[in-house]
Design an enzyme around this catalytic site. Structure first.
Site, PDB file in Angstrom:
ATOM      1  CE  LYS A 187       3.956  -3.776   1.839  1.00 21.77           C
ATOM      2  NZ  LYS A 187       3.432  -2.412   1.601  1.00 21.77           N
ATOM      3  CB  SER A 243       1.656  -1.544   5.021  1.00 22.91           C
ATOM      4  OG  SER A 243       1.886  -1.304   3.655  1.00 22.91           O
ATOM      5  CB  SER A 280       2.930   1.559   2.627  1.00 19.36           C
ATOM      6  OG  SER A 280       1.830   1.446   3.479  1.00 19.36           O
TER       7      SER A 280
HETATM    8  N1  GLN Z   1      -1.134   3.649   6.209  1.00 17.96           N
HETATM    9  C1  GLN Z   1      -1.940   3.807   5.044  1.00 17.96           C
HETATM   10  C2  GLN Z   1      -3.105   2.848   5.091  1.00 17.96           C
HETATM   11  O1  GLN Z   1      -3.256   2.203   6.061  1.00 17.96           O
HETATM   12  C3  GLN Z   1      -1.124   3.593   3.818  1.00 17.96           C
HETATM   13  C4  GLN Z   1      -0.916   2.179   3.501  1.00 17.96           C
HETATM   14  C5  GLN Z   1      -0.134   1.970   2.255  1.00 17.96           C
HETATM   15  O2  GLN Z   1       0.477   2.890   1.702  1.00 17.96           O
HETATM   16  N2  GLN Z   1      -0.180   0.750   1.772  1.00 17.96           N
HETATM   17  O3  GLN Z   1      -3.870   2.754   4.190  1.00 17.96           O
END
Ligand code: GLN
Length: 448
Positions: free
Chosen positions: A52, A128, A152
């Protein structure tokens, strides 16, 4: 390694998982490994892996999906997990697309392009870590690494039909992970199978003095855990995880999975996590507050792009940030700055911290009588590209089942448990006690 790049050439124009490829160095490493092959015993030897793009890779561009870092070609060091992978002799194929600074649930917040769901490219891969999940699902790499602050790793794993684990907070070093919300962020493995996942986690965990929140605990052999059956396993199913908002198809798949567990000799009962309904509200306050502090370092001086329009120093800060960050990142920085400002701190930040404690206690109470908690990973299967992007609150609500796990610091995993009528994967979430990843692998492997 060459098959990996060949596959990328075949499918990545549609899937769009990769932001940067590491071709030259990957072949070099592969060649080196070929030469030493005979005396190497490590199980991850030569495995092509994707990373990532919020994890620092020395000399390999690291953008966090942001225009701010589009010229960050030469990070000076490797994150601890990259060093560990290097020791395990995996080969880094490239850097994977993500929502900007890991803020998002669909990959549409990447400032470069949106990764697509390999099962149907009209749909999002989740986020994400959407690039990380899609690359594994599309067969571009065997393994990938993601990060999970509020879901995410697990939500994209669920949307793409792969196995994703968010480890216990503190189990995997965050050194070299670009911080979003430091008290919630964890790096974790995404793979096609549960056993692969156990082997990859084994390479990632361990105490690291470069991360002050890194835990010094005993490390079990995770793959061994898969050898044990689930007879007598006590499963808790939170009623809040099967309520309205969860699609009938997802609910049905989860109930079917529970039946399978019953048939294998496990038992399940309904329980309650009464404070989980406040989790999304508490999370978006806390995560945004931490983000507003963490992202202060992007000032046009130390990393990334500097605005060319600025005529004085203050303008340089302002314009670099205005030009460098996308809308969602700005929204969170503003929310977090507001929540932390004097006069509002008690009403928002402190209150959210108290809610976090209540949520943690909910989990502790359930784990007094049960070994794992099982439910859906996300309320729905993947949604269409463009469907939710104009409505941040609906997008935030998609994280309702993953966020409590981060707030409590416990481990959570998503494994595939069926398909919707549209042919999109459904994810089963298994949640465990602190540092009890072994039981998660045991339960996941039995089901798989
Ligand atoms: N979708 C969640 C957010 O937008 C989680 C993101 C994540 O786990 N990095 O914060």
């Amino acid at each position: 390694v060459s098959e990996s790049y060949q596959r990328i050439q075949e499918v990545d124009e549609q899937v769009k998982a990769f932001l940067t490829l590491n071709e030259e160095k990957a072949y070099e490493k592969a060649k080196q490994l070929d030469e030493q092959k005979l005396n190497d015993q490590s199980i991850l030897f030569g495995i092509p892996i994707g990373i990532k793009d919020n994890i620092m890779t020395e000399g390999l561009r690291t953008t966090c999906g942001s225009q701010f870092l589009r010229n960050f070609e030469n990070p000076l060091y490797d994150a601890t997990v990259i060093k560990k992978l290097s020791k395990s002799n995996t080969v880094t194929i490239g850097k994977l697309n993500m929502d900007e600074f890991a803020m998002g649930s669909s990959n549409e917040n990447s400032s470069y392009f949106s990764t697509r769901n390999p099962w149907n490219t009209d749909y999002v891969p989740g986020g994400s870590s959407g690039g990380s999940a899609a690359a594994v699902a599309a067969g571009e790499v065997f393994f990938s690494i993601g990060s999970d602050t509020g879901g995410s790793i697990r939500q994209p794993a669920s949307f793409c039909g792969v196995v994703g684990l968010k480890p216990t907070y503190g189990f995997v070093s965050r050194f070299g992970l670009v911080a979003f919300a430091s008290s919630l962020d964890q790096i974790g493995p995404i793979t096609r199978t549960v056993e692969d996942n156990a082997h990859l986690l084994q390479a990632l965990v361990g105490h690291d003095e470069m991360d002050t929140t890194s835990a010094n605990v005993d490390i079990p052999n995770f793959a061994d855990a898969t050898k044990q059956d689930v007879k007598g396993l006590r499963i808790a199913v939170p009623q809040e995880y099967l309520q309205e908002g969860v699609s009938p198809e997802v609910k049905e798949a989860v109930l079917k999975a529970l039946k399978t567990y019953e048939d294998m000799g496990a038992t399940w009962e309904e329980v309650s996590l009464p404070h989980s309904r406040y989790a999304v509200a508490a999370y978006y306050l806390l995560a945004s507050s931490e983000a507003s502090a963490n992202l202060a370092r992007f000032d046009g001086v130390r990393y990334g792009v500097r605005s060319e329009k600025a005529e004085n120093m203050l303008d340089m800060f302002k314009l670099s940030r205005s030009e460098g960050f996308g809308d969602e990142v700005k929204r969170r920085i503003m929310l977090g700055t507001f929540a932390l400002s004097s006069g509002y701190y008690d009403a928002y930040y402190k209150k959210a911290q108290k809610v976090r404690t209540l949520i943690k206690q909910d989990f502790e109470k359930v784990f007094e009588n049960y070994d794992v908690i099982v439910g859906p990973t996300a309320p729905t299967t993947a949604f269409k590209v463009g469907e939710k992007i104009d409505d941040p609150l609906t997008m935030y609500a998609n994280d309702i089942l993953t966020i409590p796990v981060n707030l409590a610091g416990v481990p959570g995993m998503s494994i595939p448990c069926g398909f919707s009528s549209e042919g999109l994967p459904i994810g089963l979430q298994i949640i465990g006690k602190h540092f009890d990843e072994s039981t998660l692998y045991r339960a996941a492997y039995a089901f798989e």
